[in-house]
Write an enzyme that holds these catalytic residues in place. Structure first.
Site, PDB file in Angstrom:
ATOM      1  N   GLU A   1      17.614 -27.622  -3.461  1.00  0.00           N
ATOM      2  CA  GLU A   1      17.471 -28.562  -2.352  1.00  0.00           C
ATOM      3  C   GLU A   1      16.301 -29.485  -2.647  1.00  0.00           C
ATOM      4  OE1 GLU A   1      16.790 -28.925   2.459  1.00  0.00           O
ATOM      5  OE2 GLU A   1      17.752 -27.127   1.654  1.00  0.00           O
TER       6      GLU A   1
ATOM      7  N   GLU B   1       9.769 -29.400  -2.644  1.00  0.00           N
ATOM      8  CA  GLU B   1       9.143 -30.147  -1.547  1.00  0.00           C
ATOM      9  C   GLU B   1       7.689 -30.450  -1.913  1.00  0.00           C
ATOM     10  OE1 GLU B   1       8.254 -32.279   1.198  1.00  0.00           O
ATOM     11  OE2 GLU B   1      10.250 -31.437   1.629  1.00  0.00           O
TER      12      GLU B   1
ATOM     13  N   ASP C   1       7.387 -32.737  -7.186  1.00  0.00           N
ATOM     14  CA  ASP C   1       8.439 -33.742  -7.258  1.00  0.00           C
ATOM     15  C   ASP C   1       9.688 -33.126  -7.873  1.00  0.00           C
ATOM     16  OD1 ASP C   1      10.049 -35.942  -7.685  1.00  0.00           O
ATOM     17  OD2 ASP C   1       8.469 -37.185  -8.537  1.00  0.00           O
TER      18      ASP C   1
ATOM     19  N   ASP D   1      13.725 -39.681   2.662  1.00  0.00           N
ATOM     20  CA  ASP D   1      13.008 -40.872   3.122  1.00  0.00           C
ATOM     21  C   ASP D   1      13.890 -42.090   2.876  1.00  0.00           C
ATOM     22  OD1 ASP D   1      11.262 -43.022   3.540  1.00  0.00           O
ATOM     23  OD2 ASP D   1       9.531 -41.883   2.811  1.00  0.00           O
TER      24      ASP D   1
ATOM     25  N   LYS E   1      12.430 -50.764   3.923  1.00  0.00           N
ATOM     26  CA  LYS E   1      12.103 -52.128   3.510  1.00  0.00           C
ATOM     27  C   LYS E   1      12.767 -52.458   2.181  1.00  0.00           C
ATOM     28  CE  LYS E   1       7.677 -52.209   5.936  1.00  0.00           C
ATOM     29  NZ  LYS E   1       6.203 -52.370   5.822  1.00  0.00           N
TER      30      LYS E   1
ATOM     31  N   ASP F   1      20.672 -40.013   8.552  1.00  0.00           N
ATOM     32  CA  ASP F   1      20.934 -40.631   9.853  1.00  0.00           C
ATOM     33  C   ASP F   1      20.538 -42.098   9.843  1.00  0.00           C
ATOM     34  OD1 ASP F   1      18.189 -40.100   9.657  1.00  0.00           O
ATOM     35  OD2 ASP F   1      17.954 -40.018  11.833  1.00  0.00           O
TER      36      ASP F   1
ATOM     37  N   PHE G   1      15.366 -33.619  11.388  1.00  0.00           N
ATOM     38  CA  PHE G   1      15.772 -35.019  11.412  1.00  0.00           C
ATOM     39  C   PHE G   1      17.169 -35.215  11.997  1.00  0.00           C
ATOM     40  CE2 PHE G   1      12.454 -35.315   8.096  1.00  0.00           C
ATOM     41  CZ  PHE G   1      11.700 -36.329   8.663  1.00  0.00           C
ATOM     42  N   GLU G   2      18.048 -34.246  11.810  1.00  0.00           N
ATOM     43  CA  GLU G   2      19.397 -34.410  12.364  1.00  0.00           C
ATOM     44  C   GLU G   2      19.361 -34.441  13.879  1.00  0.00           C
ATOM     45  OE1 GLU G   2      23.941 -32.634  11.948  1.00  0.00           O
ATOM     46  OE2 GLU G   2      22.325 -31.874  10.668  1.00  0.00           O
TER      47      GLU G   2
END
Length: 239
Positions: free
Chosen positions: A74, A99, A126, A149, A153, A185, A219-220
């Site tokens: 993941e 993470e 990373d 993320d 922009k 999302d 976040f969901e």
């Protein structure tokens, strides 16, 4: 901890080499390293990281999990809700959660310990570095990229994880029949993913299939509460 201070919880790797065309995205940061440390987080990291951290050596499932199991990576596991849920629902698999966010890593390890999950490990750093330097061809059962993320922009679009060469990198490391799952999302990021996958000659894509095992926490839930659509992509190598 400021960004200029060394991170004692970062798992060091050697410098990432460039591909022959000089374009490997390990040179482009896809995350923003911001967090505040608390004594509790420091304590969890010091106590649990030695137990849950994967070695920064070529991936060996037996060495990592104590048995030869299919491995799922993941990317950007946040506070670990999805990684923990997958490990719980798939005890026959090994899960590596990559993470950079130290409080998230600490929370995930704490959950794993409380649930007694022996098939969950973490890479605190990373994910691209880990993929490039530790994971060989055909070593992964699946790769999960949930709510990355979006870098909304236009000038930051190059920092989005899904790009042509990162798709190449993931496909090379998936076993035959393996898959990449992406969820977001953010409508703009979804369109970016859709475009990148459409441009790639080596993938088959199914949209709209949400994995039943994945919790909505994080976040969901925030996206749904804000009225945003959750976009799901399942990506496999073309036959």
């Amino acid at each position: 901890m400021t960004s200029s201070e060394p991170d004692p919880h970062k798992q060091p790797l050697t410098d990432t080499p460039l591909a022959a065309d000089g374009r490997h995205r390990a040179t482009v940061r896809t995350f923003t390293p911001r967090w505040r440390m608390s004594p509790r987080v420091e304590g969890l990291m010091e106590r649990l990281l030695p137990r849950y951290a994967v070695p920064t050596t070529p991936l060996d499932p037996v060495a990592v999990f104590g048995r030869d199991v299919p491995v799922v990576l993941e990317i950007g596991s946040g506070y670990g809700e999805s990684a923990v849920a997958y490990a719980r629902e798939h005890p026959e698999h090994g899960v590596i959660a990559a993470e950079v966010h130290v409080p998230g890593v600490a929370a995930m390890m704490d959950k794993a310990e409380r649930e007694g999950l022996g098939n969950l490990r973490t890479f605190r750093g990373d994910a691209i570095e880990y993929l490039l330097q530790c994971v060989g061809p055909d070593q992964l059962e699946a790769v999960h990229l949930f709510f990355p993320d979006p870098w909304p922009k236009a000038r930051h679009a190059k920092r989005r994880f899904v790009q042509q060469d990162t798709i190449d990198m993931v496909l090379e490391r998936l076993r035959p029949g393996g898959h990449l799952l992406v969820a977001t999302d953010h409508a703009g990021y979804a369109e970016h993913v859709r475009d990148q996958l459409a441009r790639h000659p080596g993938v088959s894509v199914v949209e709209g299939e949400r994995p039943a095992w994945r919790p909505t926490a994080g976040f969901e839930d925030k996206g749904t509460a804000a009225g945003r659509e959750i976009h799901e992509f399942r990506v496999t190598a073309s036959a």
